[in-house]
Design a protein around this motif. Structure first.
Motif, PDB file in Angstrom:
ATOM      1  N   LEU A 187      17.682  25.023 -22.013  1.00 50.60           N
ATOM      2  CA  LEU A 187      18.979  24.491 -21.598  1.00 50.60           C
ATOM      3  C   LEU A 187      19.121  23.000 -21.879  1.00 50.60           C
ATOM      4  N   GLU A 188      18.000  22.360 -22.164  1.00 48.62           N
ATOM      5  CA  GLU A 188      18.046  20.930 -22.497  1.00 48.62           C
ATOM      6  C   GLU A 188      18.065  20.713 -24.007  1.00 48.62           C
ATOM      7  N   LEU A 189      18.322  21.787 -24.748  1.00 51.21           N
ATOM      8  CA  LEU A 189      18.398  21.705 -26.209  1.00 51.21           C
ATOM      9  C   LEU A 189      19.793  22.116 -26.662  1.00 51.21           C
ATOM     10  N   SER A 190      20.222  21.596 -27.799  1.00 46.19           N
ATOM     11  CA  SER A 190      21.501  22.037 -28.369  1.00 46.19           C
ATOM     12  C   SER A 190      21.326  23.454 -28.926  1.00 46.19           C
ATOM     13  N   GLY A 191      22.435  24.114 -29.235  1.00 41.04           N
ATOM     14  CA  GLY A 191      22.369  25.463 -29.807  1.00 41.04           C
ATOM     15  C   GLY A 191      21.544  25.491 -31.092  1.00 41.04           C
ATOM     16  N   GLY A 192      21.763  24.502 -31.924  1.00 37.89           N
ATOM     17  CA  GLY A 192      21.039  24.434 -33.192  1.00 37.89           C
ATOM     18  C   GLY A 192      19.546  24.251 -32.974  1.00 37.89           C
ATOM     19  N   GLU A 193      19.211  23.405 -31.986  1.00 41.45           N
ATOM     20  CA  GLU A 193      17.794  23.185 -31.693  1.00 41.45           C
ATOM     21  C   GLU A 193      17.158  24.449 -31.117  1.00 41.45           C
ATOM     22  N   GLN A 194      17.898  25.130 -30.247  1.00 39.56           N
ATOM     23  CA  GLN A 194      17.373  26.386 -29.694  1.00 39.56           C
ATOM     24  C   GLN A 194      17.085  27.392 -30.807  1.00 39.56           C
ATOM     25  N   GLN A 195      18.009  27.454 -31.763  1.00 40.41           N
ATOM     26  CA  GLN A 195      17.793  28.398 -32.865  1.00 40.41           C
ATOM     27  C   GLN A 195      16.573  27.990 -33.679  1.00 40.41           C
TER      28      GLN A 195
END
Ligand SMILES: Nc1ncnc2c1ncn2[C@@H]1O[C@H](COP(=O)(O)OP(=O)(O)OP(=O)(O)O)[C@@H](O)[C@H]1O
Ligand SMILES: [Mg+2]
Length: 234
Positions: A146-154
């Protein structure tokens, strides 16, 4: 050339209430070791179903799948899980990261599962560092999803799928939710893994630019492969 993934005449029928949904209607596909292959087609045509079947996450209604010469369809659940753990990295359409673990925790968990519960050695650590560098994630390791952007999560989900250098990477729309910059990072990573380590990649995509990187494109429609599954070379 060696066939590393083979799907023979797969059908998949999902039952929803009293209705049968024919998601796959006889799909045969051979994937050679070291191929980088795209699967394209309209929403609902059966792409994810095919990928999940090839990775042993679902069992077909009819037909046969083999992974590196081993028959996944005839294998027990335990055996199928073992083959998947040793040979396949999955990038899902949704990220499926563990929300309570940091990015690093998610990766270490994948490493431990791969190593059958044992602690990682130095080699694993070196591999992890290399993957993180390729994906530009080095400074995000202590963030939870939850502390990452969508792109980072991917990108973390992708790192998790490739960290153990599986022979086969199955990716379901890995750039689906990403902006151009993140898509480029992810696709570049795939190309590197494919080129440097001869890892086989099967990627579902709606993105023509992503597909253009692949050496072969399989087109699906209505539960079938419509374009010839060989010979569509770019
Ligand atoms: N678990 C399920 N139960 C019932 N029907 C399902 C299930 N999963 C998929 N389907 C149906 O099977 C068909 C194929 O679905 P699938 O997810 O493989 O499509 P897709 O090509 O990946 O689509 P998209 O591009 O939207 O992700 C669709 O008609 C879908 O509604
Ligand atoms: Mg899908």
């Amino acid at each position: 050339m060696k066939t590393i993934l083979q799907a023979e005449n797969l059908t998949k029928v999902y039952r929803v209430g009293s209705v049968d949904v024919h998601a796959l209607r006889g799909v045969s596909l051979d994937v050679e070791e070291g191929e980088f292959l795209a699967i394209m087609g309209p929403s609902g045509c059966g792409k994810s179903t095919l990928l999940h079947l090839m990775g042993g996450l679902l069992t077909p209604t009819e037909g046969r799948i083999s992974v590196d010469g081993e028959d996944m369809t005839a294998a027990s659940d335990a055996r199928r899980t073992d083959i998947r753990r040793r040979k396949i990295g999955f990038v899902f359409q949704r990220f499926n990261l563990f929300p309570t673990l940091t990015a690093e925790g998610n990766l270490r968990l994948a490493e431990r599962i791969h190593a059958g519960g044992r602690d990682n050695d130095k080699e694993a650590e070196g591999q992890r560092r290399e993957v993180l560098k390729l994906l530009k994630l080095e400074d995000k390791m202590h963030h939870k999803p939850l502390e990452l952007s969508g792109g980072e999560q991917q990108r973390v989900a992708l790192a998790r799928a490739v960290i153990n250098r599986p022979a086969i990477i199955l990716a379901d729309e890995p750039t689906g939710n990403l902006d151009t910059e993140n898509s480029a990072i992810v696709l570049n990573m795939f190309q590197e893994m494919n080129y440097r380590f001869n890892q086989t990649i099967v990627m579902i995509t709606h993105n023509p630019e992503a597909a253009a990187m692949c050496r072969r494109i399989v087109q699906m429609r209505d539960g079938q492969i419509v374009a010839p599954s060989t010979g569509v070379q770019l």
